[in-house]
Write a protein that holds these residues in place. Structure first.
Motif, short mmCIF file in Angstrom:
data_model
loop_
_atom_site.label_atom_id
_atom_site.label_comp_id
_atom_site.label_asym_id
_atom_site.label_seq_id
_atom_site.Cartn_x
_atom_site.Cartn_y
_atom_site.Cartn_z
N PHE A 310 -7.82 6.33 -8.86
CA PHE A 310 -8.85 6.04 -7.86
C PHE A 310 -9.73 7.24 -7.51
CE2 PHE A 310 -5.90 2.56 -7.50
CZ PHE A 310 -6.74 1.48 -7.30
N TYR A 311 -9.16 8.45 -7.51
CA TYR A 311 -9.96 9.62 -7.12
C TYR A 311 -11.10 9.84 -8.11
CZ TYR A 311 -6.59 10.57 -3.48
OH TYR A 311 -5.83 10.47 -2.36
N GLU A 312 -10.76 9.84 -9.41
CA GLU A 312 -11.79 10.01 -10.45
C GLU A 312 -12.76 8.82 -10.45
OE1 GLU A 312 -12.76 12.36 -12.68
OE2 GLU A 312 -11.40 13.65 -11.56
N GLY A 313 -12.19 7.63 -10.26
CA GLY A 313 -13.00 6.40 -10.30
C GLY A 313 -14.07 6.40 -9.22
N TYR A 344 -14.18 -2.21 -2.86
CA TYR A 344 -12.98 -2.91 -3.34
C TYR A 344 -11.95 -1.89 -3.85
CZ TYR A 344 -10.21 -6.40 -5.93
OH TYR A 344 -9.20 -7.20 -6.40
N SER A 345 -12.42 -0.82 -4.50
CA SER A 345 -11.52 0.23 -4.99
C SER A 345 -10.77 0.88 -3.83
CB SER A 345 -12.30 1.31 -5.75
OG SER A 345 -13.01 0.74 -6.82
N ARG A 346 -11.49 1.16 -2.74
CA ARG A 346 -10.85 1.76 -1.56
C ARG A 346 -9.79 0.82 -0.99
NH1 ARG A 346 -16.14 3.91 1.77
NH2 ARG A 346 -16.20 6.04 0.96
N TYR A 347 -10.13 -0.47 -0.95
CA TYR A 347 -9.20 -1.48 -0.43
C TYR A 347 -7.93 -1.51 -1.29
CZ TYR A 347 -7.17 -6.08 0.53
OH TYR A 347 -6.29 -7.10 0.83
N LEU A 348 -8.12 -1.54 -2.63
CA LEU A 348 -6.96 -1.58 -3.54
C LEU A 348 -6.09 -0.34 -3.36
CD1 LEU A 348 -8.62 -2.85 -6.88
CD2 LEU A 348 -7.18 -4.17 -5.32
N HIS A 349 -6.74 0.82 -3.25
CA HIS A 349 -5.99 2.08 -3.11
C HIS A 349 -5.13 2.06 -1.85
CE1 HIS A 349 -5.43 6.40 -2.11
NE2 HIS A 349 -5.16 6.45 -3.41
N GLY A 389 -11.75 5.70 3.70
CA GLY A 389 -11.74 6.53 2.50
C GLY A 389 -10.33 6.66 1.94
N LEU A 390 -10.21 7.31 0.79
CA LEU A 390 -8.90 7.46 0.16
C LEU A 390 -7.96 8.29 1.03
CD1 LEU A 390 -9.76 8.02 -3.61
CD2 LEU A 390 -9.45 5.90 -2.36
N THR A 745 10.31 -7.52 -9.99
CA THR A 745 10.14 -6.36 -10.89
C THR A 745 8.81 -5.65 -10.61
OG1 THR A 745 11.30 -7.66 -12.56
CG2 THR A 745 10.23 -5.67 -13.32
N PHE A 746 7.78 -6.43 -10.24
CA PHE A 746 6.45 -5.85 -9.97
C PHE A 746 6.00 -6.28 -8.57
CE2 PHE A 746 6.74 -7.01 -14.55
CZ PHE A 746 6.94 -5.73 -15.05
N PRO A 747 6.62 -5.70 -7.53
CA PRO A 747 6.36 -6.21 -6.17
C PRO A 747 5.08 -5.66 -5.52
CG PRO A 747 8.02 -4.48 -6.11
CD PRO A 747 7.65 -4.66 -7.55
N THR A 748 4.47 -4.62 -6.15
CA THR A 748 3.29 -4.00 -5.52
C THR A 748 2.17 -3.87 -6.56
OG1 THR A 748 4.04 -1.81 -6.17
CG2 THR A 748 4.69 -2.56 -3.96
N LEU A 749 0.96 -3.59 -6.06
CA LEU A 749 -0.18 -3.35 -6.95
C LEU A 749 0.12 -2.20 -7.91
CD1 LEU A 749 -3.50 -3.40 -4.89
CD2 LEU A 749 -2.89 -4.79 -6.84
N ARG A 750 0.75 -1.14 -7.37
CA ARG A 750 1.06 0.02 -8.22
C ARG A 750 1.89 -0.40 -9.44
NH1 ARG A 750 1.01 5.38 -7.37
NH2 ARG A 750 0.78 5.18 -5.11
#
Length: 771
Positions: A310-313, A344-349, A389-390, A745-750
């Motif tokens: 996200f930082y580079e993005g 949207y990127s900030r929200y996802l992060h 912000g991030l 197994t995949f409980p989060t966005l990360r």
């Protein structure tokens, strides 16, 4: 024209003052060239007088050396003595044009002089061509076209046809442009540029196979033709042939590794193929060469965010935002989209490590933001509060190797890749995307597990609440995977949009033919839709124009393609400028009742261009009717599913299968999402069928699109029958039962982004064993 190329100058004609003074001093050289030119009369409109010719030749040599002001002065002196000296008027016009059309004064003077020549000597094609060359960069295309037509009438040549074809091409009249390039090639077949443009006229009309033949022909004529390789790559990409596209982009880059356009197109293809790491390399290289390239900058930001960097993005996205268009300049698509992507990127992060069951994107994102984003409108949202912000304590997503997963999770990933590949459309315009395949394969398995738990009376956790699963929750599983696979696309529920937006109706619009551009993706359905339109026209005239019915029927028999419908519109004053036809969707819940399906629109203009489009209008009232239908089917499905778990009667399995396909039939016709409805619904079909003990083993047939099959089927039963004919359902493999839970197994966005990023190239051998 030819006379401007007679002289190879010793100094670079860039108009630099040192160059000019050097040439001014070299009078002797200019005079000797002029003498030679005059003796051979190698300049336009030479006279019978040797002295006059020598004077004219001097001015033409000055033009050839880039000394336009000196040439203009020289011609002007001659014209004071002889005002109608055609060659001097012509030469002065050329010199004004060469001085630069960015200054309108030069353009006007050049046009004035050339028009004078035409009034004195109306039969010289080169003057019309020269005037067209000045008119076209000024945007006066129709005047330039009429000049070139006049020139062709006087003396047709390969160059004139190619020149006029290029202008038709710029005007998006691809059919006429094609005819001109064809004429040009008939007069001189060895013209790689004309051959390339002929290919591009096919490409823009969706005739990809013909385009590919022309690009290959251009390469036979010129083996190192970078633009032909690039265009060939793009044509193969549109066909969905990734390997052939890659090979041709690679050939273009071998000829010139700094070819920015090829790097950009190759990068975009790699992104849409799900190879984000590789795509990123191309965008970075593109930006080294062209730091202000908005497309590469936007795509670089998008690729980083999709991979969880996200930082580079966001850094790359911000650079695009700083690229404000100048007053009166049209904003680029990237500039319009980038603010939505950044928010949207900030929200996802911010939600990277929040359990997915505890929040809901559709509820969290502001209504106006979603509405503007889905409609691709400029980011002008009143009282909008930016996303925070991030936050430094939330780290970016790190790369996970395939080997770092436990063996049962590796198996889960490999099975998902296989299931996802079953959803690929074998149709031009659909590039296989391995990232989407994996996401939707995992969605299929998660739907299967959730439906099985529901039929066994277990509750699910959604938006922070524990309750029994509803039909929307089932689709939401697939929505969350589709969203995260490509954050560029707003995959949003339309009924969660602001009320104001819903009351107006939210349109899902697809152009099938616009002007001369054919949408290749839907070609298979043109005939089916055409038959439907013909039937509706007969019904309409039967009710409103019974006397003219026979005439209309006879006319319709001659209609073999959509364009042929335009003359039939003239039979009725109401349909003269075009007409719309609505499809109907029969209800299962209330026999005899019908809902609005999609709207087909056909309009034509005076030139014979056509707009043939379909759209789904998602209004509040229509949504409620479809929801009631889906609710009833889901209730029935859950009841039958519970019985099925207790007794595996064959009839029960069949009934459940039909209920799943019927439910999705209404989902497809409702089109309740801003994007991605098709693959989301298909992964729900596959997952729910697996819960019932059946798995899909057949691929979607070539040219078929599941959403269009549903939208053009006369009813849910017909759709079920068609779908089952290719699904080739078989009993599910017992190995699915031992797979770990996808949601645990995949409980989060990360964890979701990690698994989408991981390489699984050694899955191929395993899948054969598992599935």
């Amino acid at each position: 024209s030819s006379f401007l190329h007679f002289h190879e100058s010793d100094c670079d004609i860039g108009g630099s003052s040192s160059c000019e003074s050097m040439l001014s001093l070299n009078t002797e050289k200019i005079l000797s060239q002029a003498k030679l030119l005059a003796e051979q009369k190698r300049f336009p409109f030479a006279t019978d007088n040797d002295n006059t010719n020598e004077e004219l030749a001097i001015a033409y040599v000055l033009i050839g050396n880039g000394l336009y002001d000196e040439a203009i002065r020289h011609f002007s002196t001659m014209l004071q003595e002889e005002p109608d000296l055609v060659s001097a008027i012509y030469g002065r016009g050329i010199a004004y044009g060469k001085k630069g059309l960015h200054d309108m004064k030069n353009a006007e003077l050049a046009l004035f002089e050339l028009s004078r020549v035409i009034s004195l000597e109306p039969d010289h094609p080169e003057v019309f061509e020269q005037r067209a060359e000045i008119l076209s960069p000024l945007g006066r295309i129709s005047e330039a076209l009429s000049d070139l037509t006049k020139a062709i009438q006087l003396q047709p040549s390969a160059r004139l046809y190619r020149h006029r074809g290029t202008l038709y091409f710029i005007s998006e009249d691809y059919a006429t442009a094609h005819d001109d390039f064809q004429h040009s090639l008939e007069l001189n077949k060895n013209q790689p540029i004309a051959m390339l443009y002929k290919g591009l006229t096919f490409f823009h009309r969706g005739l990809l196979k013909e385009a590919i033949e022309s690009f290959k022909e251009a390469l036979k004529q010129k083996a190192d033709f970078i633009d032909a390789y690039k265009s060939l790559g793009q044509a193969y990409r549109e066909l969905g042939n990734f390997d052939a596209a890659t090979e041709n982009f690679q050939k273009a880059l071998l000829l010139n590794q700094n070819h920015v356009q090829t790097l950009q197109l190759k990068g975009m293809m790699l992104y849409h193929h799900g190879s984000l790491d590789e795509a990123l390399k191309n965008f970075k290289r593109c930006l080294q060469l062209e730091p202000y390239n908005e497309v590469c900058q936007y795509m670089k930001g998008l690729s980083h965010v999709a991979m969880g960097q996200f930082y580079e993005g966001i850094k790359a996205q911000t650079k695009v935002m700083l690229n404000d268009p100048l007053p009166g300049q049209k904003a680029s698509p990237e500039y319009l989209k980038v603010k939505y992507l950044r928010e949207y990127s900030r929200y996802l992060h911010a939600h990277l490590d929040t359990p997915l069951t505890e929040y809901n994107t559709d509820i969290d994102l502001p209504g106006n933001f979603k509405d503007h984003w889905a409609k691709n409108l400029p980011f002008l949202i009143e009282n909008y509060e930016e996303q925070p912000g991030l936050q430094p304590h939330i780290k970016d997503v790190l790369f996970q190797s395939f080997e770092s997963y436990k063996p049962d999770v590796q198996e889960l990933i490999c099975v998902a890749d296989h299931l996802g590949s079953m959803m690929q459309y074998e149709t031009p315009g659909f590039l296989p995307n391995k990232r989407i395949h994996r996401a939707m394969g995992l969605a299929t398995l998660e739907v299967m597990q959730a439906v099985q738990r529901t039929w066994a009376n277990s509750k699910v956790r959604m938006n922070g609440k524990t309750r029994l699963m509803q039909w929307r929750d089932m689709f939401d599983i697939a929505v969350k995977w589709r969203r995260i696979a490509d954050p560029d696309q707003p995959v949003l529920w339309l009924d969660q949009m602001p009320a104001r937006s819903l009351s107006r109706g939210f349109n899902n619009h697809i152009n099938l033919i616009r002007g001369q551009v054919i949408n290749m993706r839907y070609l298979e359905y043109f005939e089916k839709i055409l038959h439907f339109i013909k039937d509706r026209i007969l019904v309409y005239h039967g009710a409103n124009n019974p006397k003219g019915l026979l005439e209309v029927r006879e006319a319709l028999e001659k209609v073999h393609k959509v364009e042929d419908l335009l003359p039939i519109m003239k039979f009725n004053s109401k349909t003269r400028d075009g007409f719309t036809v609505n499809t109907k969707v029969p209800s299962l819940k209330d026999q005899g009742k019908e809902y609005d399906g999609f709207t087909i629109t056909i309009t034509g203009d005076k030139v014979g261009n056509i707009l043939f489009s379909v759209e789904t209008q998602t209004t509040e009232e229509r949504t409620q009717l479809y929801h009631a239908e889906i609710d009833a089917l889901y209730k029935d499905l859950t009841a039958k599913g519970k019985i099925l778990i207790l007794s595996a009667e064959l009839g029960e399995v069949d009934a459940v299968c039909n209920l799943i396909l019927s439910l999705v039939y209404y989902f497809y016709n409702l089109m309740p999402l801003s994007r991605g409805s098709s693959v989301i619904a298909y992964s729900v079909i596959m997952g729910a069928l697996m819960a019932s003990g059946k798995e899909v083993s057949g691929k979607i047939p070539k040219g078929k699109l599941v959403d269009f099959e549903a939208m053009t089927a006369p009813g849910s039963e017909a759709f079920s029958k068609i779908a089952r004919s290719w699904m080739n359902l078989k009993s599910i493999s017992p190995s699915y039962k031992s797979l770990p839970s996808v949601s645990e197994t995949f409980p989060t966005l990360r964890t979701m982004i990690e698994v989408l990023n991981t390489d699984s190239s050694h899955c191929l051998k395993k899948t054969i064993v598992v599935v």
